[in-house]
Design an enzyme around this catalytic site. Structure first.
Site, PDB file in Angstrom:
ATOM      1  N   GLY A  46      48.972 -32.416 -40.278  1.00  0.00           N
ATOM      2  CA  GLY A  46      48.080 -31.476 -40.313  1.00  0.00           C
ATOM      3  C   GLY A  46      48.305 -30.221 -39.271  1.00  0.00           C
ATOM      4  O   GLY A  46      48.913 -30.750 -38.110  1.00  0.00           O
ATOM      5  N   GLN A  51      46.341 -23.704 -33.024  1.00  0.00           N
ATOM      6  CA  GLN A  51      47.531 -24.473 -32.352  1.00  0.00           C
ATOM      7  C   GLN A  51      48.675 -23.775 -32.440  1.00  0.00           C
ATOM      8  O   GLN A  51      49.402 -23.838 -31.718  1.00  0.00           O
ATOM      9  CB  GLN A  51      47.839 -25.835 -33.391  1.00  0.00           C
ATOM     10  N   CYS A  94      48.478 -35.618 -32.059  1.00  0.00           N
ATOM     11  CA  CYS A  94      48.327 -34.132 -32.263  1.00  0.00           C
ATOM     12  C   CYS A  94      49.587 -33.519 -31.854  1.00  0.00           C
ATOM     13  O   CYS A  94      49.924 -33.818 -30.981  1.00  0.00           O
ATOM     14  CB  CYS A  94      46.874 -33.819 -31.573  1.00  0.00           C
ATOM     15  N   LEU A  95      49.911 -32.508 -32.581  1.00  0.00           N
ATOM     16  CA  LEU A  95      51.074 -31.998 -32.384  1.00  0.00           C
ATOM     17  C   LEU A  95      50.781 -30.890 -30.986  1.00  0.00           C
ATOM     18  O   LEU A  95      51.926 -30.536 -30.101  1.00  0.00           O
ATOM     19  CB  LEU A  95      51.485 -30.999 -33.474  1.00  0.00           C
ATOM     20  N   HIS A 136      39.857 -33.932 -38.223  1.00  0.00           N
ATOM     21  CA  HIS A 136      40.698 -33.587 -36.795  1.00  0.00           C
ATOM     22  C   HIS A 136      41.100 -32.258 -36.855  1.00  0.00           C
ATOM     23  O   HIS A 136      41.087 -31.512 -35.971  1.00  0.00           O
ATOM     24  CB  HIS A 136      42.158 -34.510 -37.080  1.00  0.00           C
ATOM     25  N   GLU A 137      41.584 -31.588 -38.138  1.00  0.00           N
ATOM     26  CA  GLU A 137      41.685 -30.113 -38.003  1.00  0.00           C
ATOM     27  C   GLU A 137      40.750 -29.313 -38.009  1.00  0.00           C
ATOM     28  O   GLU A 137      40.758 -28.149 -37.529  1.00  0.00           O
ATOM     29  CB  GLU A 137      42.683 -29.915 -39.268  1.00  0.00           C
ATOM     30  N   HIS A 140      39.607 -28.635 -34.361  1.00  0.00           N
ATOM     31  CA  HIS A 140      40.650 -27.519 -33.772  1.00  0.00           C
ATOM     32  C   HIS A 140      39.946 -26.181 -33.748  1.00  0.00           C
ATOM     33  O   HIS A 140      40.084 -25.368 -33.026  1.00  0.00           O
ATOM     34  CB  HIS A 140      42.011 -27.524 -34.413  1.00  0.00           C
TER      35      HIS A 140
HETATM   36 ZN   LIG Z   1      45.692 -31.972 -33.859  1.00  0.00          ZN
END
Ligand SMILES: [Zn+2]
Length: 174
Positions: A46, A51, A94-95, A136-137, A140
């Site tokens: 995701g 991000q 997480c990226l 999670h997304e 963000h």
């Molecule tokens: Zn993330």
């Protein structure tokens, strides 16, 4: 399509509340496609627009397992309509928090709504990896990282390590 640069924590751009998308136009669709390419290139499931430095309520997700056909989902203005009281714990990464993982407790099942790439409103009930990933997304989009759900002690440790990595990378560039 183009691969975008992923912002890593700590960074103030990961702490902002993203703006709603008015309409999914060519520009937003292009952003969604670029985000998918970036996500696939980084082996993530995701990615949220903040991000990649875009403060818009856009996320992309693909929870297909290895060997399965890709299932890219493009979402604008996703919102959770209902969460189960039952929780589930998943080991999240997480990226934007590279190389760190932690157990996070979230609703086991959710119902959510979003606007797809054709401007259609969709409503989905989900559990398992998709439910975890959507929560999670969407976090963000409100400036929340998975490390905000764990103990302050562990969060501090992770963020300090990331800050240190950033500083040594900046020195290498000098
Ligand atoms: Zn993330």
């Amino acid at each position: 399509m183009a691969k975008l640069q992923i912002i890593t924590a700590p960074d103030p751009r990961l702490k902002v509340k993203a703006r709603a998308v008015e309409k999914v136009d060519a520009k937003v669709r292009r952003l969604m496609d670029d985000m998918l390419e970036t996500m696939y290139g980084s082996i993530g499931v995701g990615l949220a627009a903040p991000q990649v430095g875009v403060a818009l309520r856009v996320i992309v997700i693909d929870v297909a397992r290895e060997g399965e056909k890709a299932q890219p989902v493009r979402m604008a203005n996703p919102e959770i309509l209902w969460r189960s009281e039952e929780k589930t714990v998943a080991n999240e990464g997480c990226l934007s928090v590279p190389e760190h993982y932690a157990d996070v407790s979230r609703a086991a099942e959710i119902r959510f709504r979003y606007i797809d790439e054709e401007n259609e409103i969709r409503e989905v009930q989900a559990q398992g990896l998709l439910a975890t990933c959507v929560q999670h997304e969407i976090d963000h989009l409100d400036g929340v990282l998975f490390v905000d759900h764990i103990s302050a002690l562990k969060r501090g440790m992770i963020l300090r390590k990331l800050q240190k990595t950033k500083r040594s990378r900046a020195l290498e560039r000098v």
